[in-house]
Design a protein around this motif. Structure first.
Motif, PDB file in Angstrom:
ATOM      1  N   ASN A   1       0.867  -1.172   0.000  1.00  9.33           N
ATOM      2  CA  ASN A   1       0.000   0.000   0.000  1.00  9.33           C
ATOM      3  C   ASN A   1       0.912   1.232   0.000  1.00  9.33           C
ATOM      4  O   ASN A   1       1.562   1.530   0.999  1.00  9.33           O
ATOM      5  CB  ASN A   1      -0.868  -0.043   1.260  1.00  9.33           C
ATOM      6  CG  ASN A   1      -1.865   1.072   1.298  1.00  9.33           C
ATOM      7  OD1 ASN A   1      -1.585   2.179   0.838  1.00  9.33           O
ATOM      8  ND2 ASN A   1      -3.031   0.800   1.834  1.00  9.33           N
TER       9      ASN A   1
ATOM     10  N   PHE B   1       0.716   4.559  -0.072  1.00  4.51           N
ATOM     11  CA  PHE B   1       0.563   5.691   0.843  1.00  4.51           C
ATOM     12  C   PHE B   1       1.023   5.309   2.255  1.00  4.51           C
ATOM     13  O   PHE B   1       1.841   5.992   2.875  1.00  4.51           O
ATOM     14  CB  PHE B   1      -0.903   6.144   0.847  1.00  4.51           C
ATOM     15  CG  PHE B   1      -1.212   7.189   1.878  1.00  4.51           C
ATOM     16  CD1 PHE B   1      -0.635   8.449   1.797  1.00  4.51           C
ATOM     17  CD2 PHE B   1      -2.061   6.911   2.933  1.00  4.51           C
ATOM     18  CE1 PHE B   1      -0.922   9.413   2.744  1.00  4.51           C
ATOM     19  CE2 PHE B   1      -2.344   7.869   3.887  1.00  4.51           C
ATOM     20  CZ  PHE B   1      -1.767   9.112   3.788  1.00  4.51           C
ATOM     21  N   LEU B   2       0.527   4.168   2.742  1.00  2.00           N
ATOM     22  CA  LEU B   2       0.871   3.760   4.101  1.00  2.00           C
ATOM     23  C   LEU B   2       2.337   3.378   4.196  1.00  2.00           C
ATOM     24  O   LEU B   2       2.985   3.572   5.219  1.00  2.00           O
ATOM     25  CB  LEU B   2      -0.011   2.592   4.540  1.00  2.00           C
ATOM     26  CG  LEU B   2      -1.482   2.913   4.721  1.00  2.00           C
ATOM     27  CD1 LEU B   2      -2.240   1.675   5.153  1.00  2.00           C
ATOM     28  CD2 LEU B   2      -1.670   4.004   5.749  1.00  2.00           C
TER      29      LEU B   2
ATOM     30  N   ASN C   1       3.359  -5.591   3.056  1.00  2.00           N
ATOM     31  CA  ASN C   1       2.747  -6.792   2.514  1.00  2.00           C
ATOM     32  C   ASN C   1       3.754  -7.936   2.452  1.00  2.00           C
ATOM     33  O   ASN C   1       3.934  -8.573   1.422  1.00  2.00           O
ATOM     34  CB  ASN C   1       2.168  -6.506   1.121  1.00  2.00           C
ATOM     35  CG  ASN C   1       1.064  -7.472   0.788  1.00  2.00           C
ATOM     36  OD1 ASN C   1       0.701  -8.291   1.627  1.00  2.00           O
ATOM     37  ND2 ASN C   1       0.549  -7.389  -0.419  1.00  2.00           N
TER      38      ASN C   1
ATOM     39  N   TRP D   1       2.936  -3.442   8.168  1.00  2.00           N
ATOM     40  CA  TRP D   1       1.759  -4.020   7.515  1.00  2.00           C
ATOM     41  C   TRP D   1       1.703  -3.642   6.037  1.00  2.00           C
ATOM     42  O   TRP D   1       1.395  -4.466   5.186  1.00  2.00           O
ATOM     43  CB  TRP D   1       0.488  -3.533   8.214  1.00  2.00           C
ATOM     44  CG  TRP D   1      -0.758  -4.112   7.638  1.00  2.00           C
ATOM     45  CD1 TRP D   1      -1.256  -5.362   7.866  1.00  2.00           C
ATOM     46  CD2 TRP D   1      -1.639  -3.475   6.726  1.00  2.00           C
ATOM     47  NE1 TRP D   1      -2.403  -5.544   7.146  1.00  2.00           N
ATOM     48  CE2 TRP D   1      -2.672  -4.408   6.444  1.00  2.00           C
ATOM     49  CE3 TRP D   1      -1.690  -2.227   6.121  1.00  2.00           C
ATOM     50  CZ2 TRP D   1      -3.712  -4.115   5.582  1.00  2.00           C
ATOM     51  CZ3 TRP D   1      -2.730  -1.942   5.264  1.00  2.00           C
ATOM     52  CH2 TRP D   1      -3.725  -2.873   5.002  1.00  2.00           C
TER      53      TRP D   1
ATOM     54  N   MET E   1       3.916  -0.282  13.087  1.00  2.00           N
ATOM     55  CA  MET E   1       2.830  -1.182  12.676  1.00  2.00           C
ATOM     56  C   MET E   1       2.385  -0.901  11.243  1.00  2.00           C
ATOM     57  O   MET E   1       2.204  -1.810  10.447  1.00  2.00           O
ATOM     58  CB  MET E   1       1.645  -1.035  13.623  1.00  2.00           C
ATOM     59  CG  MET E   1       1.833  -1.818  14.883  1.00  2.00           C
ATOM     60  SD  MET E   1       0.346  -1.821  15.849  1.00  2.00           S
ATOM     61  CE  MET E   1      -0.481  -3.264  15.228  1.00  2.00           C
ATOM     62  N   ILE E   2       2.235   0.390  10.934  1.00  2.00           N
ATOM     63  CA  ILE E   2       1.758   0.736   9.594  1.00  2.00           C
ATOM     64  C   ILE E   2       2.809   0.367   8.558  1.00  2.00           C
ATOM     65  O   ILE E   2       2.499  -0.226   7.525  1.00  2.00           O
ATOM     66  CB  ILE E   2       1.402   2.234   9.545  1.00  2.00           C
ATOM     67  CG1 ILE E   2       0.141   2.468  10.355  1.00  2.00           C
ATOM     68  CG2 ILE E   2       1.206   2.698   8.113  1.00  2.00           C
ATOM     69  CD1 ILE E   2      -0.160   3.916  10.582  1.00  2.00           C
TER      70      ILE E   2
END
Lengths: 350, 167
Positions: free
Chosen positions: A74, A76-77, A142, A139, A135-136
């Motif tokens: 992802n 952006f994250l 991926n 995650w 965490m972001i």
């Protein structure tokens, strides 16, 4: 707020930001030199005298490396993760009193960006937000290893945050204030709170190691099990931010420990020494600030010493240490502090 | 004046991030919007001079509860693709029931007597000290009872996780 105070505060923000970055950069150099001494090596020696330009070379290397965005991540994250981690690492420095007051032309300038009377709570709020960056980032990569690393790091941080908070409660019971500035002023007499709160300090110190993900608590990036942990997929300066934020965290947590337990910018017999040497108030403030940084550097060296001395914990050992040893000890410390304070009649009746 | 600007800014942030939380399809974005909402509300507490409440709001909600939400979402790894398609009927029903709720609430706001609440700007109001004294003196019994409730919840959680382990 008068305009000159505002300008001074803005300047102070800039200076503290630059100083944090500089200390963190030279902490990477110091870490390598320290490791080299302990392992009987030379360490970085090519870039500049004693390898002093090594952090600059590392920074340039990080910037020049290829930016990689994993295709299934992802986007952006993935970018938000290291940014948040760096932001939260820098945020605590606003409430730390770096020195006393400077008096220039009759105006008093405090060497603390802001003295909010919930300083300790602010600190905990920011520390608890530090988890999000990891965490972001983990995650959004991926990747199984990144996710496992992020889960490990965040569960470790949550577990040790509790013991850390409880260890400070005993200190707050004694100080009766949550403002970091007042806690430092109370230690002006030369007796640091570490004398009254040795157990609390020890718990806080161990938790600080765990919160900054430093060895022996660096299970989040345990190479033998997790490749690289939560930053496995990161490259270039985004990886640099994660690694760099760790050093800023180390610097800030050292500064907090000095502030809370080691007298902050005070040093023993400071007023007598200043009088004997004929130092002005401003001169004393500057000496105090320099000594504050000296204490902080001492703590950073302690962090490094521990890292290159102790092997890494196993994950279940880490959790049982946090929950079964430190947490009960912290609660016991609160009880002992309360009973002693009651016995000495120190509890105010209001 | 500055306080008023801050109030409107925080209000817009709170409302729009709350809407964003409901509308975003990705659960992780929902969690992040909710965290932004919490920050805006904490800012409102600050404007009301309730610093302790603001700090605890951030520590407890943004720092602890939302982390647990994020945990669950990450462990389940729910993505947009996994979201089950809901029938049009259920969407219509949801819209109708919440529309009715909206009408009731707005009618209540319209008919109620808006009370002028004076914002206390005393320095002591809302500080940790004031709150602590009133919690431990005036409201000691409710405070202690609610802590017993927390203890019960904790014991329950430990018991449930233990039971799972031995089965």
């Amino acid at each position: 707020m008068p305009i000159d105070i505002l300008l001074f505060k803005l300047l102070l923000c800039g200076i503290i930001f630059v100083v944090s970055l500089a200390v963190a950069a030279y902490a990477t150099w110091g870490e390598r030199k320290f490791a080299a001494v302990l392992q009987d090596r030379v360490g970085p020696s090519r870039a500049g005298p004693f390898g002093l330009l090594q952090p600059v070379a590392d920074g340039v290397k990080m910037f020049m490396k290829e930016e990689m965005l994993p295709t299934k991540s992802n986007k952006f994250l993935f970018i938000l993760g290291p940014c948040l981690f760096m932001l939260t690492a820098c945020m605590v420095s606003t409430v730390i009193p770096w020195g006393g007051d400077l008096t220039i032309d009759g105006a008093v300038y405090s060497l603390q960006i802001t003295d909010i009377n919930i300083g300790i709570l602010y600190m905990f709020g920011v520390v608890s937000l530090g988890i999000y960056g990891i965490m972001i980032g983990g995650w959004a990569s991926n990747n199984k290893y990144s996710l496992l690393g992020a889960l490990r790091a965040s569960s470790q941080m949550i577990s040790y945050e509790i013991a850390m908070g409880l260890s400070i409660i005993a200190l707050v019971m004694m100080t009766g204030t949550l403002s970091l500035r007042e806690i430092v002023l109370q230690q002006d007499a030369g007796v640091s709170y570490v004398v009254y709160q040795p157990l609390g300090f020890l718990i806080f110190l161990i938790c600080a190691f765990a919160e900054t993900n430093r060895a022996p608590f660096d299970l989040a990036e345990c190479e033998t099990e997790l490749v690289g942990g939560y930053h496995t997929e990161y490259s270039s300066m985004k990886l640099g931010l994660f690694l760099f934020a760790e050093y800023i965290n180390m610097f800030i947590s050292s500064a907090i420990m000095v502030t809370l337990y080691f007298g902050g910018y005070n040093f023993p017999f400071q007023h007598e020494i200043a009088e004997a040497l004929g130092l002005s108030a401003n001169g004393l403030t500057i000496v105090q600030t320099l000594l504050f940084f000296g204490k902080v550097v001492g703590f950073i060296l302690f962090f490094m010493w521990v890292r290159w001395t102790l092997p890494r914990f196993r994950y279940d050992q880490l959790m049982s240490l946090g929950w079964k040893v430190l947490l009960p000890l912290a609660i016991a410390n609160i009880f002992i502090t309360g009973i002693v304070m009651w016995a000495l009649g120190l509890i105010a009746n209001n | 004046m500055l306080t008023e600007y801050a109030f409107w800014f925080l209000t817009f942030v709170a409302i729009f991030s709350a809407i964003g939380m409901i509308l975003s399809k990705n659960p992780v974005y929902s969690v992040l919007s909710l965290i932004v909402t919490f920050f805006a509300i904490a800012g409102h507490y600050f404007l009301l001079n309730a610093q302790f409440l603001a700090a605890v709001h951030i520590i407890v909600y943004a720092g602890a509860i939302m982390v647990l939400f994020l945990y669950v979402i990450m462990m389940l790894n729910q993505n947009e693709a996994d979201e089950e398609k809901r029938s049009n009927w259920s969407k219509l029903l949801a819209a109708a029931s919440f529309g009715i709720l909206l009408i009731v609430i707005s009618a209540a706001i319209g008919h109620g007597h808006a009370k002028e609440v004076a914002i206390t700007q005393q320095a002591a109001f809302g500080t940790t000290e004031t709150l602590g004294i009133s919690l431990y003196k005036e409201f000691l019994v409710p405070f202690e009872i609610s802590s017993v409730l927390f203890l019960a919840a904790m014991v329950g959680a430990v018991y449930l996780s233990k039971k799972e382990q031995y089965n």
